[in-house]
Design a protein around this motif. Structure first.
Motif, short mmCIF file in Angstrom:
data_model
loop_
_atom_site.label_atom_id
_atom_site.label_comp_id
_atom_site.label_asym_id
_atom_site.label_seq_id
_atom_site.Cartn_x
_atom_site.Cartn_y
_atom_site.Cartn_z
N HIS A 3 -15.61 -33.69 -74.91
CA HIS A 3 -15.50 -33.42 -73.52
C HIS A 3 -15.84 -34.61 -72.79
CE1 HIS A 3 -14.46 -29.28 -73.77
NE2 HIS A 3 -15.47 -28.92 -74.74
N ASP A 15 -24.51 -33.16 -70.57
CA ASP A 15 -24.03 -31.67 -71.06
C ASP A 15 -22.89 -31.96 -72.19
OD1 ASP A 15 -23.34 -29.20 -71.83
OD2 ASP A 15 -22.85 -28.61 -69.77
N LYS A 65 -21.16 -30.01 -73.74
CA LYS A 65 -20.14 -28.84 -73.32
C LYS A 65 -19.24 -29.11 -72.16
CE LYS A 65 -22.64 -24.96 -75.71
NZ LYS A 65 -23.20 -23.68 -75.49
N SER A 66 -19.53 -29.89 -71.31
CA SER A 66 -18.62 -30.20 -70.01
C SER A 66 -18.49 -31.62 -70.10
CB SER A 66 -19.52 -29.62 -68.94
OG SER A 66 -20.62 -30.55 -68.64
N ARG A 71 -19.01 -31.64 -85.24
CA ARG A 71 -18.48 -31.52 -83.95
C ARG A 71 -18.86 -32.81 -83.13
NH1 ARG A 71 -18.02 -26.47 -81.84
NH2 ARG A 71 -18.49 -24.84 -83.00
#
Length: 143
Positions: free
Chosen positions: A68, A103, A105-106, A64
């Motif tokens: 982002h 973060d 994810k964002s 991963r």
């Protein structure tokens, strides 16, 4: 009599809940989602944290990545090993402040503080602007 009772009560509270020392935060913590573990470590007099385990470390058979991230030059770095907590200073009993949390994810970075009131739970509060408008997660110690 009241002073003696207050002294006894204070003694038992201190024995049950000893003060949180500055290095009490060091170690491995499970993210509240269960998706990863973060190792908190000390560099100089500041505290940092990096991702050391992911529940799902691969996507389509590949590690991963931080895709982002708004900085396109950083989008190819793996999430595993990524430093997401930075520059925390120990403020007082059970509070580390003046740091940031990233973060993945964002792709956003937030101001952050960490609070402990026991040896196995860590409250992480990320926010923009003032702390009252933030979000708190509880991480559980895993080591």
């Amino acid at each position: 009599m009241k002073l003696a009772l207050a002294s006894v009560l204070a003694f038992f509270l201190y024995v049950q809940y000893p003060p949180i020392e500055s290095d009490s935060v060091l170690g491995s913590w499970e993210h509240s989602s269960g998706a990863g573990h973060i190792q908190i470590f000390k560099r100089g007099d500041k505290y940092f944290g990096k991702v050391i385990w992911l529940k799902e470390p691969l996507k389509d058979g590949k590690p991963r990545l931080d895709w982002h991230n708004p900085d396109t030059q950083l989008q190819n770095r793996p999430i595993l090993g990524l430093e997401i907590l930075r520059d925390f200073k120990y403020d007082r009993d059970g509070l580390w402040d003046d740091g940031t949390i990233y973060d993945p994810k964002s792709g956003k970075t937030y101001r952050c503080k960490m609070m402990m009131d026991s040896s196995d739970k860590l409250e992480i509060r990320g926010y923009k602007g003032v702390s009252l408008l933030g979000k708190t997660e509880v991480w559980i110690r895993v080591d």
